[in-house]
Design a protein around this motif. Structure first.
Motif, PDB file in Angstrom:
ATOM      1  N   ALA A 148     -68.893  12.148  42.148  1.00 14.52           N
ATOM      2  CA  ALA A 148     -67.962  11.803  41.068  1.00 14.52           C
ATOM      3  C   ALA A 148     -67.020  10.659  41.433  1.00 14.52           C
ATOM      4  N   ASP A 149     -66.673   9.879  40.414  1.00 17.60           N
ATOM      5  CA  ASP A 149     -65.630   8.859  40.541  1.00 17.60           C
ATOM      6  C   ASP A 149     -64.293   9.384  40.027  1.00 17.60           C
ATOM      7  N   GLN A 150     -64.354  10.140  38.939  1.00 20.74           N
ATOM      8  CA  GLN A 150     -63.170  10.701  38.301  1.00 20.74           C
ATOM      9  C   GLN A 150     -63.278  12.223  38.309  1.00 20.74           C
ATOM     10  N   LEU A 151     -62.131  12.898  38.306  1.00 15.84           N
ATOM     11  CA  LEU A 151     -62.088  14.357  38.292  1.00 15.84           C
ATOM     12  C   LEU A 151     -61.165  14.837  37.177  1.00 15.84           C
ATOM     13  N   VAL A 152     -61.621  15.858  36.476  1.00 16.75           N
ATOM     14  CA  VAL A 152     -60.808  16.540  35.471  1.00 16.75           C
ATOM     15  C   VAL A 152     -60.906  18.026  35.773  1.00 16.75           C
ATOM     16  N   VAL A 153     -59.759  18.681  35.968  1.00 22.80           N
ATOM     17  CA  VAL A 153     -59.739  20.108  36.288  1.00 22.80           C
ATOM     18  C   VAL A 153     -59.060  20.846  35.144  1.00 22.80           C
ATOM     19  N   ILE A 154     -59.728  21.896  34.651  1.00 16.37           N
ATOM     20  CA  ILE A 154     -59.203  22.688  33.550  1.00 16.37           C
ATOM     21  C   ILE A 154     -59.023  24.125  34.013  1.00 16.37           C
ATOM     22  N   ALA A 155     -57.942  24.768  33.594  1.00 15.42           N
ATOM     23  CA  ALA A 155     -57.685  26.169  33.918  1.00 15.42           C
ATOM     24  C   ALA A 155     -56.918  26.781  32.754  1.00 15.42           C
ATOM     25  N   GLY A 156     -57.347  27.949  32.320  1.00 16.43           N
ATOM     26  CA  GLY A 156     -56.675  28.602  31.210  1.00 16.43           C
ATOM     27  C   GLY A 156     -56.696  27.796  29.930  1.00 16.43           C
ATOM     28  N   GLY A 157     -57.732  26.979  29.752  1.00 16.77           N
ATOM     29  CA  GLY A 157     -57.856  26.191  28.535  1.00 16.77           C
ATOM     30  C   GLY A 157     -57.052  24.915  28.513  1.00 16.77           C
ATOM     31  N   ARG A 158     -56.363  24.602  29.598  1.00 18.22           N
ATOM     32  CA  ARG A 158     -55.532  23.403  29.663  1.00 18.22           C
ATOM     33  C   ARG A 158     -55.916  22.544  30.862  1.00 18.22           C
ATOM     34  N   ILE A 159     -55.764  21.244  30.716  1.00 16.58           N
ATOM     35  CA  ILE A 159     -56.018  20.334  31.825  1.00 16.58           C
ATOM     36  C   ILE A 159     -54.876  20.452  32.839  1.00 16.58           C
ATOM     37  N   VAL A 160     -55.232  20.673  34.106  1.00 14.99           N
ATOM     38  CA  VAL A 160     -54.222  20.798  35.150  1.00 14.99           C
ATOM     39  C   VAL A 160     -54.277  19.638  36.145  1.00 14.99           C
ATOM     40  N   ALA A 161     -55.314  18.832  36.097  1.00 12.19           N
ATOM     41  CA  ALA A 161     -55.374  17.635  36.943  1.00 12.19           C
ATOM     42  C   ALA A 161     -56.406  16.684  36.365  1.00 12.19           C
ATOM     43  N   ARG A 162     -56.140  15.396  36.473  1.00  9.95           N
ATOM     44  CA  ARG A 162     -57.104  14.379  36.066  1.00  9.95           C
ATOM     45  C   ARG A 162     -56.743  13.087  36.761  1.00  9.95           C
ATOM     46  N   GLY A 163     -57.740  12.328  37.112  1.00 12.33           N
ATOM     47  CA  GLY A 163     -57.513  11.059  37.782  1.00 12.33           C
ATOM     48  C   GLY A 163     -58.705  10.683  38.637  1.00 12.33           C
ATOM     49  N   SER A 164     -58.577   9.600  39.398  1.00  6.82           N
ATOM     50  CA  SER A 164     -59.673   9.176  40.257  1.00  6.82           C
ATOM     51  C   SER A 164     -59.792  10.128  41.443  1.00  6.82           C
ATOM     52  N   LYS A 165     -61.017  10.275  41.939  1.00  5.96           N
ATOM     53  CA  LYS A 165     -61.245  11.148  43.090  1.00  5.96           C
ATOM     54  C   LYS A 165     -60.431  10.675  44.290  1.00  5.96           C
ATOM     55  N   GLN A 166     -60.411   9.392  44.516  1.00  7.42           N
ATOM     56  CA  GLN A 166     -59.726   8.862  45.686  1.00  7.42           C
ATOM     57  C   GLN A 166     -58.246   9.224  45.665  1.00  7.42           C
ATOM     58  N   GLN A 188     -48.930  26.149  35.712  1.00  7.85           N
ATOM     59  CA  GLN A 188     -49.477  24.878  36.164  1.00  7.85           C
ATOM     60  C   GLN A 188     -48.866  23.709  35.394  1.00  7.85           C
ATOM     61  N   GLN A 189     -48.655  22.629  36.099  1.00 10.71           N
ATOM     62  CA  GLN A 189     -48.278  21.377  35.484  1.00 10.71           C
ATOM     63  C   GLN A 189     -49.400  20.396  35.714  1.00 10.71           C
ATOM     64  N   VAL A 190     -49.617  19.502  34.757  1.00  4.95           N
ATOM     65  CA  VAL A 190     -50.701  18.539  34.883  1.00  4.95           C
ATOM     66  C   VAL A 190     -50.424  17.582  36.031  1.00  4.95           C
ATOM     67  N   GLN A 191     -51.386  17.463  36.936  1.00  3.76           N
ATOM     68  CA  GLN A 191     -51.329  16.458  37.994  1.00  3.76           C
ATOM     69  C   GLN A 191     -52.200  15.302  37.543  1.00  3.76           C
ATOM     70  N   GLU A 192     -51.592  14.178  37.278  1.00  5.50           N
ATOM     71  CA  GLU A 192     -52.323  13.057  36.735  1.00  5.50           C
ATOM     72  C   GLU A 192     -52.020  11.809  37.544  1.00  5.50           C
ATOM     73  N   VAL A 193     -53.077  11.095  37.914  1.00  2.53           N
ATOM     74  CA  VAL A 193     -52.935   9.859  38.658  1.00  2.53           C
ATOM     75  C   VAL A 193     -53.662   8.784  37.888  1.00  2.53           C
ATOM     76  N   ALA A 194     -52.997   7.695  37.616  1.00  2.51           N
ATOM     77  CA  ALA A 194     -53.657   6.600  36.904  1.00  2.51           C
ATOM     78  C   ALA A 194     -54.698   5.987  37.805  1.00  2.51           C
ATOM     79  N   ALA A 195     -55.919   5.841  37.258  1.00  3.19           N
ATOM     80  CA  ALA A 195     -56.998   5.274  38.049  1.00  3.19           C
ATOM     81  C   ALA A 195     -56.759   3.809  38.289  1.00  3.19           C
TER      82      ALA A 195
END
Length: 302
Positions: free
Chosen positions: A195-213, A295-302
């Motif tokens: 994968a290049d990008q990752l999106v993690v979902i838990a309890g029906g909500r996104i908890v992390a998204r961004g580039s793998k690196q 959980q709070q969304v962990q998001e990193v701009a690619a």
């Protein structure tokens, strides 16, 4: 381009997914991860027209799947490898799909060879296929229309190690040629590998998204030395915040150059100096999906 925008889906009183948003760009593989019941399958079903969102949108190239002309020529879908007629041969399954899509028999032969089912395996009835062979046939069906987008749910389920390695190369090659891959899987190490990008979902909500690196790379600098107290004092004196790290290490809130200069100025001794983090996808997954619901969304701009 896949775009999920504020997607919410209810089944009666049950909220399956809530305000889910992410995108997958051409030339990338996006790993879509989450525990059982997290909302992955509901999101994928909404994307390919098998579920109607309660609110929000799920589009491919700016259009709903149902509005795409001859959608199978644009989007390859594999959500259930077992959803194939057990009494037909592998070749018959693909030949019928080719007639629907309007592609020639030569394409059937091409994809059978590509997924390793050419020759005798193609002539076997699907009911006699192993799970791994059914996965390969499902991938062949997804590739049949020569699409630019692949939407795959657990495509490696049932594959042996050689098969998983083969699939990794297939998906990586598809993306490197400009395709878009959305991949849901429980095989975290394989997702991490491709994968290049990752999106993690838990309890029906996104908890992390961004580039793998960036999601896996961590932040700060890990330092170790023969005298931890001296190291911590040197860093704090230089105005660098410090927190405990793994084992007897410290994590400094600065880049390695600044940390090294501060330690050198204090005359302290280092035995290790490197970027912090890098624990891997399994650790990230556990930390995000085993929370207590806050959980709070962990998001990193690619």
């Amino acid at each position: 381009m896949i775009t999920i925008d504020s997607l919410t889906k209810r089944y009666g009183a049950q909220l399956a997914v809530s305000d889910v948003s992410f995108s997958c760009t051409p030339g990338t593989v996006t790993g879509f991860l989450g525990p059982n019941g997290a909302g992955k399958s509901t999101t994928l079903r909404a994307l390919v027209g098998l579920a109607t969102p309660t609110s929000g949108t799920a589009t491919i190239g700016g259009r709903a799947y149902r509005d795409l002309p001859n959608a199978g020529r644009q989007v390859g879908v594999l959500l259930d490898a077992g959803a194939q007629h057990a009494g037909r041969t592998g070749r018959e399954v693909l030949t019928l799909a080719a007639l629907v899509l309007g592609v020639g028999q030569e394409r059937v032969d091409e994809v059978l060879g590509r997924v390793g089912l050419a020759g005798k395996p193609a002539a076997k009835r699907v009911g006699n296929y192993s799970l791994g062979m059914k996965q390969r046939l499902g991938l062949a069906a997804a590739l049949l229309g020569d699409p630019q987008v692949l939407v795959l749910d657990e495509p490696a389920n049932g594959l042996d190690p050689d098969g998983i390695f083969w699939m990794r190369g297939l998906l990586r090659g598809f993306a490197d040629r400009g395709g878009t891959v959305l991949l849901s899987s429980h095989l975290l190490r394989e997702v991490e590998a491709v994968a290049d990008q990752l999106v993690v979902i838990a309890g029906g909500r996104i908890v992390a998204r961004g580039s793998k690196q960036e999601l896996l790379g961590g932040r700060g600098t890990l330092v170790r030395g023969p005298d931890r107290v001296v190291l911590e004092r040197a860093l704090r004196t230089a105005g660098i915040a410090v927190v405990p790290g793994e084992g007897d290490g410290l994590v400094a809130d600065a880049d390695p150059l600044a940390v090294g200069q501060a330690v050198a100025a204090a005359g302290a001794v280092l035995t290790e100096l490197r970027p912090a983090g890098g624990e891997g996808l399994e650790e990230l997954f556990r930390s995000l999906t085993h929370a207590d619901g806050s959980q709070q969304v962990q998001e990193v701009a690619a």
